[in-house]
Structures are given as C-alpha cells and as structure tokens.
Design a protein around this motif. Structure first.
Motif, PDB file in Angstrom:
ATOM      1  N   CYS A 193      17.002 -47.518  91.197  1.00 30.57           N
ATOM      2  CA  CYS A 193      16.786 -46.528  89.871  1.00 30.57           C
ATOM      3  C   CYS A 193      16.360 -45.229  90.622  1.00 30.57           C
ATOM      4  O   CYS A 193      16.817 -44.176  90.233  1.00 30.57           O
ATOM      5  CB  CYS A 193      15.948 -46.905  88.808  1.00 30.57           C
ATOM      6  SG  CYS A 193      16.467 -47.920  87.813  1.00 30.57           S
ATOM      7  N   ALA A 194      15.354 -45.500  91.352  1.00 32.04           N
ATOM      8  CA  ALA A 194      14.776 -44.225  92.129  1.00 32.04           C
ATOM      9  C   ALA A 194      15.641 -43.590  92.868  1.00 32.04           C
ATOM     10  O   ALA A 194      15.990 -42.070  92.613  1.00 32.04           O
ATOM     11  CB  ALA A 194      13.629 -44.606  93.107  1.00 32.04           C
ATOM     12  N   LEU A 243      18.097 -38.479 100.649  1.00 31.36           N
ATOM     13  CA  LEU A 243      19.421 -38.358 100.719  1.00 31.36           C
ATOM     14  C   LEU A 243      19.926 -37.805  99.470  1.00 31.36           C
ATOM     15  O   LEU A 243      20.741 -36.628  99.528  1.00 31.36           O
ATOM     16  CB  LEU A 243      20.252 -39.405 101.139  1.00 31.36           C
ATOM     17  CG  LEU A 243      21.423 -39.141 102.274  1.00 31.36           C
ATOM     18  CD1 LEU A 243      20.806 -38.460 103.596  1.00 31.36           C
ATOM     19  CD2 LEU A 243      22.085 -40.504 102.449  1.00 31.36           C
ATOM     20  N   ALA A 244      19.707 -38.470  98.286  1.00 31.42           N
ATOM     21  CA  ALA A 244      20.068 -37.985  96.972  1.00 31.42           C
ATOM     22  C   ALA A 244      19.675 -36.683  96.491  1.00 31.42           C
ATOM     23  O   ALA A 244      20.348 -35.991  95.950  1.00 31.42           O
ATOM     24  CB  ALA A 244      19.838 -39.208  96.013  1.00 31.42           C
ATOM     25  N   PHE A 245      18.152 -36.578  96.993  1.00 30.00           N
ATOM     26  CA  PHE A 245      17.939 -35.150  96.748  1.00 30.00           C
ATOM     27  C   PHE A 245      18.227 -34.108  97.482  1.00 30.00           C
ATOM     28  O   PHE A 245      18.774 -32.936  96.773  1.00 30.00           O
ATOM     29  CB  PHE A 245      16.177 -35.170  96.983  1.00 30.00           C
ATOM     30  CG  PHE A 245      15.377 -35.631  95.843  1.00 30.00           C
ATOM     31  CD1 PHE A 245      15.145 -34.588  94.848  1.00 30.00           C
ATOM     32  CD2 PHE A 245      14.714 -36.851  95.779  1.00 30.00           C
ATOM     33  CE1 PHE A 245      14.280 -34.898  93.888  1.00 30.00           C
ATOM     34  CE2 PHE A 245      13.615 -37.041  94.720  1.00 30.00           C
ATOM     35  CZ  PHE A 245      13.666 -36.209  93.681  1.00 30.00           C
ATOM     36  N   ALA A 281      24.411 -32.728  90.125  1.00 32.33           N
ATOM     37  CA  ALA A 281      23.970 -34.184  89.589  1.00 32.33           C
ATOM     38  C   ALA A 281      24.808 -35.294  90.132  1.00 32.33           C
ATOM     39  O   ALA A 281      24.471 -36.478  90.310  1.00 32.33           O
ATOM     40  CB  ALA A 281      23.932 -34.036  87.944  1.00 32.33           C
ATOM     41  N   ILE A 282      26.192 -35.206  89.712  1.00 33.23           N
ATOM     42  CA  ILE A 282      27.258 -36.251  89.906  1.00 33.23           C
ATOM     43  C   ILE A 282      27.051 -36.538  91.550  1.00 33.23           C
ATOM     44  O   ILE A 282      27.237 -38.022  91.785  1.00 33.23           O
ATOM     45  CB  ILE A 282      28.539 -35.772  89.671  1.00 33.23           C
ATOM     46  CG1 ILE A 282      28.804 -35.544  88.055  1.00 33.23           C
ATOM     47  CG2 ILE A 282      29.571 -36.777  90.231  1.00 33.23           C
ATOM     48  CD1 ILE A 282      30.036 -35.055  87.553  1.00 33.23           C
ATOM     49  N   ALA A 283      27.039 -35.666  92.344  1.00 35.52           N
ATOM     50  CA  ALA A 283      27.031 -35.878  93.884  1.00 35.52           C
ATOM     51  C   ALA A 283      25.879 -36.702  94.242  1.00 35.52           C
ATOM     52  O   ALA A 283      25.707 -37.821  94.757  1.00 35.52           O
ATOM     53  CB  ALA A 283      27.011 -34.686  94.659  1.00 35.52           C
ATOM     54  N   GLY A 313      23.212 -41.476  96.057  1.00 38.32           N
ATOM     55  CA  GLY A 313      21.993 -42.396  95.862  1.00 38.32           C
ATOM     56  C   GLY A 313      22.291 -43.785  95.572  1.00 38.32           C
ATOM     57  O   GLY A 313      21.751 -44.678  96.134  1.00 38.32           O
ATOM     58  N   THR A 314      23.172 -44.006  94.572  1.00 28.98           N
ATOM     59  CA  THR A 314      23.774 -45.266  94.278  1.00 28.98           C
ATOM     60  C   THR A 314      24.263 -45.929  95.358  1.00 28.98           C
ATOM     61  O   THR A 314      23.778 -47.042  95.872  1.00 28.98           O
ATOM     62  CB  THR A 314      24.718 -45.247  93.363  1.00 28.98           C
ATOM     63  OG1 THR A 314      24.180 -44.698  92.121  1.00 28.98           O
ATOM     64  CG2 THR A 314      25.183 -46.682  92.746  1.00 28.98           C
TER      65      THR A 314
END
Lengths: 536, 40
Positions: A425-426, A502-504, A447-449, A454-455
């Motif tokens: 989730c984080a 990485l997601a940030f 946001a999508i990227a 992240g997932t």
C-alpha cells in the motif's frame, strides 16, 4: 488454560450478542449508498478515533509484534512512536483534514474513488480497487487465522469451525449494516481493547516491582541472548540490534518504516477521514487516538519484552524458550501463567475484539473496492447498476477467499502478511495519495506511472529479492535457479525502502514532463482545502 | 535512564509517552477549531 471453558463461553456469547445488536442498529440506520459506504459523513470523533485505532491494531499487532518484542526486545518501541506520531498525528492532522475536504469536493465515497476523481482516471480507481481485492484477502486471511487460533485454544473448538463462525458473524453485520455497523462495533471493540491493555500494563509493572526495577532486570538479562540470535545482531532486550545486521534491517526497514509509514496509505483507514462532518472532529479524534495506540501497541511491546523477566524469575528461562520457540505463543503464554484468571478471560475477549474490528473494516473495504470502484466506476463507467448488491456480493466473495486463505496459509504468516500488505500500500498508493492532497501540479500521467511503478517494483522485490518471501514463493528459484537474484544486504532490505522512493520519483518526473491537468478541475479539487487545514 | 542503558531505546520509550501526551494536548487545544457549515 487457567480458566474454565463454560465461563469463557458465556463471556464470548454475551460479547457476540452485543456486537450483533450494534450491527443491527447500524442496519436500521443505513438508508442510502452514502450511509453504507461512509456512515453518512457524520461520525462522532470518539467513535472515529476508537474505530480507526481498533481497525489499525489487529491481533497480529498485539500477539505477533508483542511476541516479536518478547524475542527481540524493546527496539520495536520505535514502531509505537511511529504509530502514534505518523499513524495518528500526521494521519489525522496533515492527511485527514485534506482527505475529508477533497472527498467532499469530489463527492468520493471510497479511497480509490478519491484518488481516481482527483486525477480524473477510472483506470486509477479500477486498478486500485483490483489491487485491494487481490491483496487484502491475504491480510484479512492472516487476521482471521489469529482470531480463529484464539477461539480454538480458548474455547476448545475445532480450528476450521472457528474460522467459519468468526467469518460468518463479522460478514453478517458488515453486509447488512455497512460502515455504520463497522465503525460502531469497532468503537465498542476498541473500548474493550483499551481497558484490557491498560490492566495488563499496570499488572505487569506491579508484578515485576515497578517501572525502573523491571527495566533494570531486563537490561541485566542481556547475557542470556541465545547464540543463534546473537549471531544475527541481537544484543539484548533493552538495546538496539547491531547496526546493519539482519535483525537490524528487519526491525528498521520492515517493521518500523514499513508498518510505521505504510499506515498512511491504508485504504480501510484513510476512508475513515471522510466519515466525519468537519476538521474539528478530526482534531478531537487526535486526543483519544494517541493514547489509544499507546495503550495497544506500546503496552503489547513493553509487556512482550518484560515477559522475559517474569519467565526468568519463575522458570529460569527466557520467553522464547518458555513459549517453546514459537514467537506467536509468547504473549498467550505470559498472560496464561502470569495474570489472574478473571483477566485471562477479559484478555481473550480483547484479542477477539481486536481481530473482529480489523476484519470488519477489511471486509467492508474489499466489498466497496469490488462493488463500487471496480464494478460501478471501472466496468459500468459510473452507471449505478447493481452497485450495492454487487458490493454485498463482493464482501461475501472476498470473505470466502479470506476463509480459504485462512485454511491454507501457515500460522507463522500472520506478521509477514500484515507487513507485506502495508508495504505494498505504501509503495502503490502513498506517492499518488500525497500528490493528490498536496501538489496541484501532480497530474494523471504522474499518478498512473507512480501507481504502476510502486506496485510492480514492490511485487518484483518480494518475488525476486527480499529473501523471506522470495525463497518461500520459489518463483525466483524456478526461473533463475537461485533463491534471490541479489544477495547480501539487499536480500534483507524491505521492498518499501526501494519501491516507495522509486514511485515518488516517478510521480514527480512524469508529472513535470507532461501537461498539467485542466486548471478548473484542479481548482475544484483544492477548493477551500487550505482553509480546512488551518481552521480560523 | 528508566533502567535502560541504550539511549536509542529509552529515547523511543520516552517519545512514545510524549507523543501520546502531545496528541492529548493537541486535541484539547484544538477542541473547538475547524468547525464547518453543513455541506454536501
């Protein structure tokens, strides 16, 4: 067992009847979709705080992490600090007020919908809904295991029947009473948990001769750390593990950071911010939320660690040894032998309440993820269709999956499954959720990227690098012939430390490299958002 | 301090208390702030 089964059976029966009664009241009060999804957006602050805390703290936090403290010591108190400071203060004051306001501005009723509407993307809502549907049963299954194992030992009943009974009772009030029933039963369960843990706290210190005396006795036990644990960095129960050792990495990356920060992006918790009328309710909820978490997590970990002193004095051995080497058995073993009989009954009810309150919120979130986010918004493109029916069927389906998981997953999975879900989730939601609330320039593409990066980074790391899951899953071994494709320290670093940053970064880079979202939409989202953050 | 030698542990112990007390103080001070008109 120190207590007679009939007395405990009667206590459990009375407790179950009260819970069902509250669930029935919830059913009577549920008239609209918004009632079912968001408890009508007018929940009392104390109910919010207790239900947030009770949903947050499951049996795994008390028994699983409490046992961890019994084996590895008080370093896990950093998680308590994170739980209170990040999980309550930052969550309610910084994220909560804006989440509530944004939810009202966008008329969102679930967490995936909040994000999906902020970025005008049905894909985000559908994907987030699907992610919750797929992975939350793992977490719910592990909570179910904890609750059912308790009923098995305490009531001398068959484990499989216990799983079924527990699931059916919780399902009954979640499906009929929606979030009103969930939050009010959670609040009752929270109050029960608070009293139970408070008694445990005082009795433990009283038994061991006082606060400083108890700690000193535990400090003096450092030489008793078993050799195999000392080899992986364990230095004693009142000192941190050796910096950089495997124990240190598990404690700091998986437990303190993973669970400590992961809580901010928990869909079943974030949705609760949208259930209150105004920011004032959130402010008021902080007052009871902080002490509540302290009484749950703080007490469980302190008592878990101090159980070593008790077992040394009474049996001349450390807790892990007294519990037969099973970390999850430390807290039950301590309660059963050190506490008076009346308290054993009460504490067992506390654990049952902890399991049920977490389960109910998980079932509700999974059901709305299927019925509302995936079916209505993603498949039906917003048409109402049979949303409430599909949601209820969704709750039933995810419950069945969780029950099946509870049958097939190993008992030792409880704490791991919780940490995996929090970490996922984080990584998947936190960058997107943070950007949605605080950064106007963050757009749909960013946001999508970040959601995808992240997932999939998180899942990749779990499957191929992080030794605990990768070697258990065996996919890496099947494909590449090795348990983990990276070795050494990498294999003990939790996915959250890799995937979330990485997601940030992805969110920021992609947002800046693409066109901003339409200005009028962003203005609508952020309308009076700052005002509610700094109330006059 | 508190019978715990390692500052990294007693600091965590003390911070747990302080953060819980901090939440009580914050909630009490802001008890009446942030009230809003009826909406949605």
């Amino acid at each position: 067992m120190a207590v007679s089964t009939p007395i405990l059976g009667i206590a459990v029966l009375i407790y179950m009847m009260v819970v069902i009664y509250i669930g029935w009241i919830g059913y009577k009060q549920t008239k609209s979709t918004e009632d079912f999804m968001l408890a009508g957006r007018k929940v009392n602050p104390l109910v919010l705080a207790l239900s947030y805390g009770a949903a947050f703290i499951s049996t795994s936090a008390i028994v699983g992490f409490g046992g961890y403290a019994g084996a590895f010591g008080m370093g896990v108190l950093w998680l308590v600090f994170m739980n209170i400071f990040v999980g309550i203060f930052i969550a309610f004051v910084v994220f909560g007020a804006r989440t509530r306001r944004l939810g009202v501005n966008l008329k969102a009723v679930t967490f995936p919908e909040l994000i999906g509407r902020r970025f005008q993307s049905r894909f985000i809502q559908g994907f987030a809904g699907a992610l919750i549907t797929i992975f939350m049963p793992l977490y719910a299954g592990s909570v179910l295991i904890g609750g059912a194992r308790f009923m098995e030992t305490a009531l001398n009943m068959d484990y499989n029947s216990a799983v079924l009974i527990l699931a059916v009772i919780v399902a009954a009030y979640v499906i009929t009473g929606g979030l009103i029933a969930v939050m009010y039963t959670d609040a009752l369960q929270g109050a029960l948990m608070f009293v139970g843990m408070a008694i445990l706290f005082f009795l433990t210190y009283a038994k061991l001769g006082g606060v400083v005396e108890a700690h000193q006795a535990l400090t003096n036990m450092a030489h008793m750390v078993p050799e195999n644990l000392a080899a992986v960095g364990h230095t004693g129960w009142t000192s941190m593990p050796v910096f950089g050792s495997p124990t240190w990495w598990t404690l700091v990356s998986t437990i303190v950071l993973g669970v400590g920060i992961g809580v901010l992006a928990q869909p079943q918790l974030a949705v609760r911010f949208m259930t209150v009328k105004d920011t004032r309710s959130l402010n008021r909820a902080v007052l009871s939320g902080g002490p509540f978490i302290f009484m749950m997590a703080g007490v469980a970990y302190v008592v878990g660690a101090l159980s070593n002193v008790y077992f040394l004095e009474t049996r001349g051995m450390i807790s892990l040894e007294a519990a037969g080497g099973n970390i999850d058995a430390i807290i039950p073993a301590y309660i059963n032998s050190a506490m008076p009989d009346y308290f054993v009954i009460f504490f067992l009810l506390t654990l049952l309440a902890a399991a049920m309150s977490t389960l109910s919120s998980q079932f509700h979130t999974m059901g709305t993820a299927i019925g509302h986010d995936f079916y209505r918004e993603f498949l039906m493109k917003g048409k109402l269709g049979h949303t409430i029916s599909i949601t209820k069927i969704g709750i039933a389906v995810t419950i069945v999956i969780s029950v099946i998981l509870a049958y097939i997953l190993p008992f030792s999975i409880i704490a791991r499954a919780t940490a995996i879900f929090f970490g996922l989730c984080a990584a998947a939601f936190l960058p997107m959720y943070t950007g949605a609330l605080f950064w106007k320039r963050m757009n749909k593409q960013g946001a999508i990227a970040s959601l995808l990066v992240g997932t999939f980074t998180s899942l990749f790391w779990l499957t191929f690098v992080h030794a605990k899951e990768a070697s258990a899953l065996g996919i890496s071994r099947a494909l590449f012939g090795v348990d983990t494709i990276l070795t050494g320290t990498w294999s003990v670093v939790d996915p959250i430390l890799i995937a979330t940053p990485l997601a940030f970064i992805t969110a920021v880079v992609v947002s800046l490299a693409t066109q901003p979202d339409p200005e009028d939409h962003v203005d609508k989202c952020f309308s009076s958002l700052n005002k509610s953050d700094r109330p006059a | 301090m508190l019978g715990i030698d390692d500052p990294q542990i007693w600091l965590a112990y003390v911070l747990c208390f302080l953060s819980a007390v901090g939440c009580i103080i914050y909630g009490a001070l802001k008890w009446n702030e942030g009230e809003e008109e009826e909406e949605c």
